[in-house]
Scaffold this active site. Structure first.
Site, PDB file in Angstrom:
ATOM      1  N   CYS A 396      32.729  23.211  36.899  1.00 38.72           N
ATOM      2  CA  CYS A 396      32.563  24.992  36.640  1.00 38.72           C
ATOM      3  C   CYS A 396      31.656  25.213  38.171  1.00 38.72           C
ATOM      4  CB  CYS A 396      31.588  25.661  35.957  1.00 38.72           C
ATOM      5  SG  CYS A 396      31.530  27.307  36.167  1.00 38.72           S
ATOM      6  N   HIS A 530      36.269  24.395  31.562  1.00 41.08           N
ATOM      7  CA  HIS A 530      34.763  24.350  31.238  1.00 41.08           C
ATOM      8  C   HIS A 530      35.488  23.074  29.598  1.00 41.08           C
ATOM      9  CE1 HIS A 530      30.333  25.940  32.578  1.00 41.08           C
ATOM     10  NE2 HIS A 530      31.503  26.664  32.788  1.00 41.08           N
ATOM     11  N   GLU A 532      34.455  20.188  28.531  1.00 44.59           N
ATOM     12  CA  GLU A 532      33.968  19.969  27.189  1.00 44.59           C
ATOM     13  C   GLU A 532      33.874  20.465  25.815  1.00 44.59           C
ATOM     14  OE1 GLU A 532      31.279  22.770  29.652  1.00 44.59           O
ATOM     15  OE2 GLU A 532      32.858  21.259  30.396  1.00 44.59           O
TER      16      GLU A 532
END
EC number: 6.3.4.2
Length: 558
Positions: A396, A530, A532
C-alpha cells in the site's frame, strides 16, 4: 424455530449459537478462543460462521487510530472490521463479510434510520426492544448453511456500552433454548507471587457480574500462566454453578496456532458437543494444526525481516503482516524473526547509521499507513534495500513510497511526491476520486465523509507474464483486498520503466497500477493491495512465501 422481533415471529435457521464473552480484564484472547472453537468444530465436520459484536459507538474501526484499536481488517466485500475477524479467517479459512462485524454505532445507525422512515409506526424507540431486537436480527441473519455460529462479544462484562449486547443474548438464550445455544466465558485466574497461589476470586466476581445480567455461563475458559489444580477447578465449578469438566484450562502457548490443540486436549470441543447432544467420542482431525505447530517450533533455519513502519509501538497495528510473515516462514520451514523499526528513527535528520540499523536484515518490508509522518525514514529504508540488493516488499503506502524513491533517486526527478503530503509539480501518487467496482463506477470527492470512502475490498488484478509477481502467484489474474485513498499515477509508467521499475500488475481495465518491481534487483516487489489479509497458516500467501524465500537466499549470501 421462531424468535420474536418487535412482536413478530421470525423464523431462524437450524444453526446452533455459541456466545463468547470475557471478564476481569481485556486482551485475554476471546478472539483466539472463538477462532479455536470454530476450528475444532470444523475439524469435526461441521460448517461454522464467526462474527464479532463490538460495543464501541464507532460504526466501524475505519477512522480509528491504529494506536487505539490495532489494525483494520478488510473483508472481500469491503467492510472495515476488527482485527479478530482476521483470526477467524486465518484459523478456519471461512471468508467473513460485512454481516460478521456488528458495532453499537452500526446498530444505532440502522435503528435511527428506521425511526426516521417511520418504520416503528409512532412507537417510542427504546433500547429494549428496538436496539436489542436489531442486535438479535444481526446475530440471526445471513447465516447461510452454517451448523454453528460463534459470536464473540467485545469488551468485558460490566462495561456499560456492552449491556445491550448482553441483554440481546440473554433474550436469545431463553428463546433458542439450551439445545441451540451455549455461553462460553473467558476469564483470568491470576497467580499472586506474594501469596504463592492462584486466585479464583476474579473469575467468581466476573461470573457473578454475568449472572446479574441474566446469563449463566456453561463453560469457563480460564486463562493462566501456570497449571490450574483440581482444587481450584472444583472451587470455580462450585461458586460459578457449572460442572467441573466445564472449567477449561487455557494456558499461555508459544504460538497462537497451538491454541486449538491445547483446547482440544482440555476437552473444550467435547464439552460443547455434549451440551448440544452431539456425538463427541470420535476425535477431530487436527493433523494440519500439528503440522503447522511443528514447523513453527522446529524450523530448519532463520531469517530476520525488518518492518519499517510508523505504528510499530503497537504491533497489533500490523497484526496480519506479522502473521503473514510467520506463514511465509512455515512455507519455507524457517523461523522469521520480525524486527519492528520506527520509521521516524531513520529520518535523514536523525543521522542514524543505516548500515548498523538495517545492514543485518535479510529482508525489509514497508507496510501501509496514512499521512506524511515517518515517510522520510521509509524512503531511506527503501533506498537502502534497493542499493544493497536486500529483498524488499512494499504494501500500500510501501508501494507508493517505492515509486517515489525510484522517481527521485534513479530517474532524478526530485520533485516527485504524493498529493497526500502536499502540493507537488510531479504528482506520481494522487488521490483516487473514482474507480470501478465490478460494473459500478464509484466516486469520492474530497471533503466528504472519511469512513468507508476508500477503495475497499477485493479487486482483481492482471499480472505481466515473466514478472516476479507472476512467478510468485503462478497466475495471470489474481484477487486481493484493498484499503487506500491514493494511487500511483499510471501516466508516469514510461518514466518508471526507463528507471528500471516495471508496472507488473494493473487493474483489469488497465487504468490503475497494482504492482511494481525492480528489474535489476534480486527481489524487489511492491503492491497497492493488502495481501497479508488473505494469508493462512495452512495456506501461506504466495507473495509472503516468495519474500521469505528471497530473504532466506539473502541469509545464505551474508
Amino acid at each position: 424455530m421462531n424468535v420474536a422481533l418487535l412482536g413478530k415471529e421470525v423464523e431462524v435457521s437450524t444453526a446452533r449459537f455459541i456466545f463468547v464473552t470475557g471478564g476481569v480484564v481485556s486482551s485475554l484472547g476471546k478472539g483466539i478462543a472463538a477462532a479455536s472453537i470454530g476450528t475444532l468444530l470444523q475439524a469435526r465436520g461441521y460448517k461454522v460462521k464467526l462474527r464479532k459484536l463490538e460495543p464501541y459507538i464507532n460504526v466501524d474501526p475505519g477512522t480509528m487510530s491504529p494506536y487505539q484499536h490495532g489494525e483494520v481488517y478488510v473483508t472481500d466485500d469491503g467492510a472495515e472490521t476488527d482485527l479478530d475477524l482476521g483470526h477467524y479467517e486465518r484459523f478456519t479459512g471461512v471468508t467473513t463479510t460485512q454481516y460478521d462485524a456488528v458495532s453499537t454505532g452500526k446498530i444505532y445507525s440502522e435503528v435511527i434510520a428506521r425511526e426516521r422512515r417511520g418504520d416503528y409506526l409512532g412507537a417510542t424507540v427504546q433500547v429494549i426492544p428496538h436496539i436489542t431486537d436489531a442486535i438479535k436480527q444481526a446475530i440471526l441473519s445471513h447465516i447461510d448453511d452454517a451448523d454453528f455460529v460463534v459470536c464473540e462479544i467485545g469488551g468485558t462484562v460490566g462495561d456499560i456500552e456492552g449491556l445491550p449486547f448482553l441483554e440481546a443474548i440473554r433474550q436469545l438464550k431463553n428463546e433458542l433454548g439450551d439445545r441451540r445455544e451455549i455461553a462460553v466465558h473467558v476469564t483470568l485466574v491470576p497467580y499472586i507471587p506474594a501469596a504463592g497461589e492462584l486466585k479464583t476470586k476474579p473469575t467468581q466476581h466476573s461470573v457473578k457480574e454475568l449472572q446479574s445480567k441474566g446469563i449463566q455461563p456453561d463453560i469457563l475458559l480460564c486463562r493462566s500462566d501456570r497449571l490450574i489444580g483440581k482444587d481450584e477447578r472444583r472451587k470455580l465449578a462450585l461458586f460459578c454453578n457449572i460442572k467441573t469438566d466445564s472449567v477449561i484450562e487455557a494456558l499461555d502457548v508459544s504460538t497462537i496456532y497451538e491454541a486449538p490443540l491445547t483446547y482440544h486436549e482440555e476437552g473444550l470441543d467435547r464439552q460443547i458437543c455434549l451440551h448440544f447432544g452431539l456425538e463427541s467420542n470420535t476425535p477431530p482431525d487436527l493433523s494440519i494444526w500439528r503440522n503447522v505447530v511443528d514447523r513453527i517450533k522446529r524450523p530448519e533455519g532463520k531469517v530476520t525481516i525488518g518492518v519499517v513502519g510508523k505504528y510499530v509501538e503497537l504491533p497489533d497495528a500490523y497484526k496480519s503482516i506479522f502473521e503473514a510473515l510467520i506463514h511465509g516462514g512455515i512455507a519455507n520451514n524457517v523461523k522469521v524473526d520480525v524486527e519492528w523499526i520506527q520509521s521516524e528513527d531513520l529520518d535523514e535528520g536523525n543521522k542514524v547509521n543505516l548500515i548498523e540499523r538495517l545492514g543485518h536484515l535479510h529482508g525489509i518490508l514497508i507496510p501501509g499507513g496514512f499521512g506524511e509522518r515517518g515517510t522520510q525514514g521509509m524512503l531511506e529504508a527503501i533506498q537502502f534495500a534497493r542499493q544493497r540488493k536486500i529483498p524488499f516488499l512494499g504494501i500500500c503506502l510501501g508501494m507508493q513510497l517505492a515509486v517515489i524513491e525510484t522517481m527521485r533517486n534513479v530517474a532524478g526527478i526530485l520533485e516527485a511526491n504524493s498529493t497526500e503530503f502536499g502540493n507537488t509539480p510531479v504528482p506520481v501518487v494522487g488521490m483516487l476520486t473514482e474507480w470501478m467496482k465490478g460494473e459500478t463506477l464509484v466516486k469520492h470527492l474530497p471533503g466528504g465523509d472519511m469512513g468507508g470512502t476508500m477503495r475497499l475490498g477485493a479487486y482483481e488484478c492482471q499480472l505481466k507474464p515473466g514478472s516476479k509477481s507472476y512467478e510468485a502467484y503462478g497466475s495471470g489474474t489474481i484477487s486481493e483486498r484493498h484499503r487506500h485513498r491514493y494511487e500511483v499515477n499510471a501516466n508516469y509508467g514510461n518514466v518508471l520503466e526507463e528507471a528500471g521499475m516495471l508496472i507488473s500488475g494493473t487493474s483489469m481495465d488497465g487504468e490503475l497500477p497494482e504492482m511494481v518491481e525492480l528489474q535489476d534487483h534480486p527481489w524487489f516487489l511492491a503492491t497497492q493491495a493488502h495481501p497479508e489479509l488473505k494469508s493462512r497458516p495452512f495456506k501461506p500467501h504466495p507473495l509472503f512465501a516468495a519474500f521469505v524465500k528471497a530473504a532466506l537466499e539473502q541469509e545464505r549470501l551474508v
